[in-house]
Scaffold this motif. Structure first.
Motif, PDB file in Angstrom:
ATOM      1  N   ARG A   1      -2.572   0.633   1.756  1.00  0.00           N
ATOM      2  CA  ARG A   1      -2.636   2.091   1.897  1.00  0.00           C
ATOM      3  C   ARG A   1      -4.089   2.565   1.825  1.00  0.00           C
ATOM      4  O   ARG A   1      -4.857   2.111   0.972  1.00  0.00           O
ATOM      5  CB  ARG A   1      -1.844   2.788   0.786  1.00  0.00           C
ATOM      6  N   ALA A   2      -4.425   3.490   2.719  1.00  0.00           N
ATOM      7  CA  ALA A   2      -5.750   4.123   2.707  1.00  0.00           C
ATOM      8  C   ALA A   2      -5.676   5.416   1.902  1.00  0.00           C
ATOM      9  O   ALA A   2      -4.865   6.291   2.200  1.00  0.00           O
ATOM     10  CB  ALA A   2      -6.210   4.415   4.129  1.00  0.00           C
ATOM     11  N   ILE A   3      -6.521   5.514   0.883  1.00  0.00           N
ATOM     12  CA  ILE A   3      -6.568   6.707   0.038  1.00  0.00           C
ATOM     13  C   ILE A   3      -8.028   7.153  -0.055  1.00  0.00           C
ATOM     14  O   ILE A   3      -8.839   6.511  -0.732  1.00  0.00           O
ATOM     15  CB  ILE A   3      -5.988   6.431  -1.360  1.00  0.00           C
ATOM     16  N   PRO A   4      -8.400   8.238   0.622  1.00  0.00           N
ATOM     17  CA  PRO A   4      -9.811   8.648   0.671  1.00  0.00           C
ATOM     18  C   PRO A   4     -10.361   9.055  -0.692  1.00  0.00           C
ATOM     19  O   PRO A   4      -9.630   9.501  -1.587  1.00  0.00           O
ATOM     20  CB  PRO A   4      -9.802   9.843   1.628  1.00  0.00           C
TER      21      PRO A   4
ATOM     22  N   LYS B   1      -8.362 -14.182  -3.643  1.00  0.00           N
ATOM     23  CA  LYS B   1      -7.420 -14.296  -4.758  1.00  0.00           C
ATOM     24  C   LYS B   1      -6.722 -12.967  -5.015  1.00  0.00           C
ATOM     25  O   LYS B   1      -5.498 -12.903  -5.197  1.00  0.00           O
ATOM     26  CB  LYS B   1      -8.152 -14.726  -6.034  1.00  0.00           C
ATOM     27  N   SER B   2      -7.506 -11.902  -5.046  1.00  0.00           N
ATOM     28  CA  SER B   2      -6.944 -10.590  -5.388  1.00  0.00           C
ATOM     29  C   SER B   2      -5.921 -10.133  -4.362  1.00  0.00           C
ATOM     30  O   SER B   2      -4.856  -9.606  -4.709  1.00  0.00           O
ATOM     31  CB  SER B   2      -8.069  -9.549  -5.513  1.00  0.00           C
ATOM     32  N   VAL B   3      -6.236 -10.306  -3.076  1.00  0.00           N
ATOM     33  CA  VAL B   3      -5.311  -9.884  -2.025  1.00  0.00           C
ATOM     34  C   VAL B   3      -4.012 -10.684  -2.103  1.00  0.00           C
ATOM     35  O   VAL B   3      -2.916 -10.137  -1.909  1.00  0.00           O
ATOM     36  CB  VAL B   3      -5.976 -10.022  -0.639  1.00  0.00           C
ATOM     37  N   SER B   4      -4.123 -11.973  -2.423  1.00  0.00           N
ATOM     38  CA  SER B   4      -2.912 -12.793  -2.515  1.00  0.00           C
ATOM     39  C   SER B   4      -2.079 -12.430  -3.742  1.00  0.00           C
ATOM     40  O   SER B   4      -0.847 -12.572  -3.721  1.00  0.00           O
ATOM     41  CB  SER B   4      -3.286 -14.280  -2.572  1.00  0.00           C
ATOM     42  N   ARG B   5      -2.703 -11.934  -4.799  1.00  0.00           N
ATOM     43  CA  ARG B   5      -1.993 -11.600  -6.030  1.00  0.00           C
ATOM     44  C   ARG B   5      -1.403 -10.194  -6.010  1.00  0.00           C
ATOM     45  O   ARG B   5      -0.453  -9.899  -6.735  1.00  0.00           O
ATOM     46  CB  ARG B   5      -2.942 -11.715  -7.225  1.00  0.00           C
ATOM     47  N   ALA B   6      -1.966  -9.305  -5.206  1.00  0.00           N
ATOM     48  CA  ALA B   6      -1.632  -7.880  -5.290  1.00  0.00           C
ATOM     49  C   ALA B   6      -0.261  -7.562  -4.709  1.00  0.00           C
ATOM     50  O   ALA B   6       0.120  -8.069  -3.648  1.00  0.00           O
ATOM     51  CB  ALA B   6      -2.691  -7.055  -4.567  1.00  0.00           C
ATOM     52  N   SER B   7       0.471  -6.706  -5.395  1.00  0.00           N
ATOM     53  CA  SER B   7       1.700  -6.145  -4.840  1.00  0.00           C
ATOM     54  C   SER B   7       1.370  -5.135  -3.748  1.00  0.00           C
ATOM     55  O   SER B   7       2.130  -4.977  -2.785  1.00  0.00           O
ATOM     56  CB  SER B   7       2.505  -5.463  -5.945  1.00  0.00           C
ATOM     57  N   MET B   8       0.242  -4.430  -3.923  1.00  0.00           N
ATOM     58  CA  MET B   8      -0.239  -3.491  -2.910  1.00  0.00           C
ATOM     59  C   MET B   8      -1.759  -3.449  -2.975  1.00  0.00           C
ATOM     60  O   MET B   8      -2.350  -3.583  -4.046  1.00  0.00           O
ATOM     61  CB  MET B   8       0.330  -2.088  -3.122  1.00  0.00           C
ATOM     62  N   VAL B   9      -2.371  -3.253  -1.797  1.00  0.00           N
ATOM     63  CA  VAL B   9      -3.822  -3.138  -1.694  1.00  0.00           C
ATOM     64  C   VAL B   9      -4.171  -1.718  -1.261  1.00  0.00           C
ATOM     65  O   VAL B   9      -3.560  -1.178  -0.326  1.00  0.00           O
ATOM     66  CB  VAL B   9      -4.396  -4.150  -0.679  1.00  0.00           C
ATOM     67  N   LEU B  10      -5.144  -1.114  -1.946  1.00  0.00           N
ATOM     68  CA  LEU B  10      -5.637   0.208  -1.576  1.00  0.00           C
ATOM     69  C   LEU B  10      -7.018   0.083  -0.949  1.00  0.00           C
ATOM     70  O   LEU B  10      -7.808  -0.778  -1.343  1.00  0.00           O
ATOM     71  CB  LEU B  10      -5.717   1.120  -2.809  1.00  0.00           C
ATOM     72  N   THR B  11      -7.308   0.935   0.015  1.00  0.00           N
ATOM     73  CA  THR B  11      -8.641   1.016   0.608  1.00  0.00           C
ATOM     74  C   THR B  11      -9.103   2.469   0.581  1.00  0.00           C
ATOM     75  O   THR B  11      -8.297   3.383   0.398  1.00  0.00           O
ATOM     76  CB  THR B  11      -8.656   0.499   2.055  1.00  0.00           C
TER      77      THR B  11
END
Length: 386
Positions: free
Chosen positions: A177-180, A146-156
């Motif tokens: 986007r990957a943000i350490p 659900k969250s991935v389908s709703r998100a404008s952007m996903v961070l990891t």
């Protein structure tokens, strides 16, 4: 730019996602010019972050209310029902804030007509589902979809997880986007006087143990660590025992039986939960840090060990090479023979140890919460401009 950050994960003592959320909340206002940051706890807006004083010490939390809450949190059905209820309440509270960006830093996003960002820390409930309780894994899989389908952007937290998520959900790469992450400032090299003030009451001596820190659960691969440590020479094992600290996790009864047996033989110590005030000293006092986990979205304990000036032996799986760089000795997680050799080198090879300490401190310095906040702010700006 108005951003609403969910701070539900901020519960003391701070662990991985709680630490991430807390540090973001603290750093974003200073690192992102023009940011109007608001906090949401549950479905209510709150004026500030909670403080440690607002939470009871887990070692002392024995009230009926605490025990009931812990029991309820272990029920997937109850947690799932609460998640549905909370998501609806959050959606209602957000109705008048469609001009804002909502950030869910803990896998979850409610329905929201405005733009939103979600942080997915790992995909272990999909790729390592057998290492989670079945009910909890099913619930989290549903919520992440659900969250991935709703998100404008996903961070990891890592490039490994970014690529894994892009492939698993067939997402456009630019949408992830990957943000350490970073280690907390309390993880640093310590003077002998600082260590002597803490370690003796835990039965530890500085420089005289190999440390593992993390939940006691299958994904952490502690069976392989115990196998490898047991193959070390008896005199070395007894002189430099393996010290384990962390909560007792799911499906760990067999591990604890092995730990208890090894403790009786004098080469393992299990400390259980270690307070947030004591843990940085336990890290800094270790001779070596061992972390043979099979799967990590980031592997924060490895970074905490390096920041503490402690050499590291870890697995070469998932995100760990990104975190460790060239500062650690690494091997495949289930290669017990090689792990044994690396542990012995890490404990005895003074030339390597000195170089690993130097490289580890330099590697840890490449990560900071300020940088994490700046990159997160850049993700917000990209979402706003779409």
């Amino acid at each position: 730019m108005k951003v609403i950050l969910s701070i539900d994960a901020v519960r003391f003592p701070l662990t991985g996602i709680g630490r991430y959320t807390y540090e973001l909340a603290r750093q974003l206002p200073d690192e992102v010019p023009g940011l109007d940051l608001q906090f949401m706890a549950g479905h209510r807006f709150v004026p500030r972050l909670p403080t440690e004083k607002a939470f009871s010490n887990p070692a002392q939390g024995r009230s009926l209310a605490v025990r009931v809450r812990q029991r309820l949190q272990n029920s997937p059905a109850i947690v799932s029902a609460h998640r549905v209820w909370l998501s609806r309440r959050q959606s209602h509270s957000l109705k008048e804030h469609n001009e804002a960006i909502f950030h869910g830093p803990q896998f979850y996003l409610p329905r929201f007509d405005g733009k939103s960002v979600v942080t997915i820390h790992d995909l272990s409930v999909f790729t390592w589902a057998h290492c989670h309780p079945g009910g909890r894994a099913r619930m989290m899989r549903q919520e992440i979809v659900k969250s991935v389908s709703r998100a404008s952007m996903v961070l990891t937290d890592s490039e490994f997880t970014r690529q894994e998520l892009v492939a698993f959900f067939s997402l456009p790469p630019e949408r992830v986007r990957a943000i350490p992450l970073a280690s907390a400032a309390c993880f640093r090299p310590r003077l002998p006087t600082e260590l002597d003030a803490v370690l003796p009451r835990l039965g530890l001596r500085p420089g005289n143990y190999c440390l593992y820190s993390g939940t006691i659960e299958p994904r952490k691969n502690l069976g392989a660590l115990l196998d490898a440590y047991q193959r070390l020479p008896t005199s070395l094992r007894h002189r430099l025992p393996l010290v384990l600290c962390g909560y007792q996790g799911w499906q760990s009864a067999d591990l604890h039986a092995r730990i208890q047996k090894a403790a009786g033989e004098g080469w393992v110590r299990y400390l259980g939960y270690v307070s947030g005030a004591e843990l940085p000293h336990v890290f800094a006092g270790a001779r070596l840090f061992a972390f043979p986990s099979v799967y990590e979205g980031f592997g924060l304990p490895v970074l905490e060990a390096m920041a503490s000036g402690v050499p590291v032996v870890c697995s070469n799986s998932s995100s760990l090479p990104e975190v460790a760089g060239d500062a650690a000795l690494m091997c495949a997680p289930h290669n017990v023979d090689t792990l044994t050799d690396l542990l012995r080198q890490g404990l005895e090879d003074e030339g390597w140890r000195s170089e690993a300490q130097r490289k580890g401190l330099a590697q840890a310095a490449r990560f900071s919460w300020a940088q994490c906040a700046r990159k997160t702010g850049a993700a917000y700006r990209a979402v706003r401009s779409d």
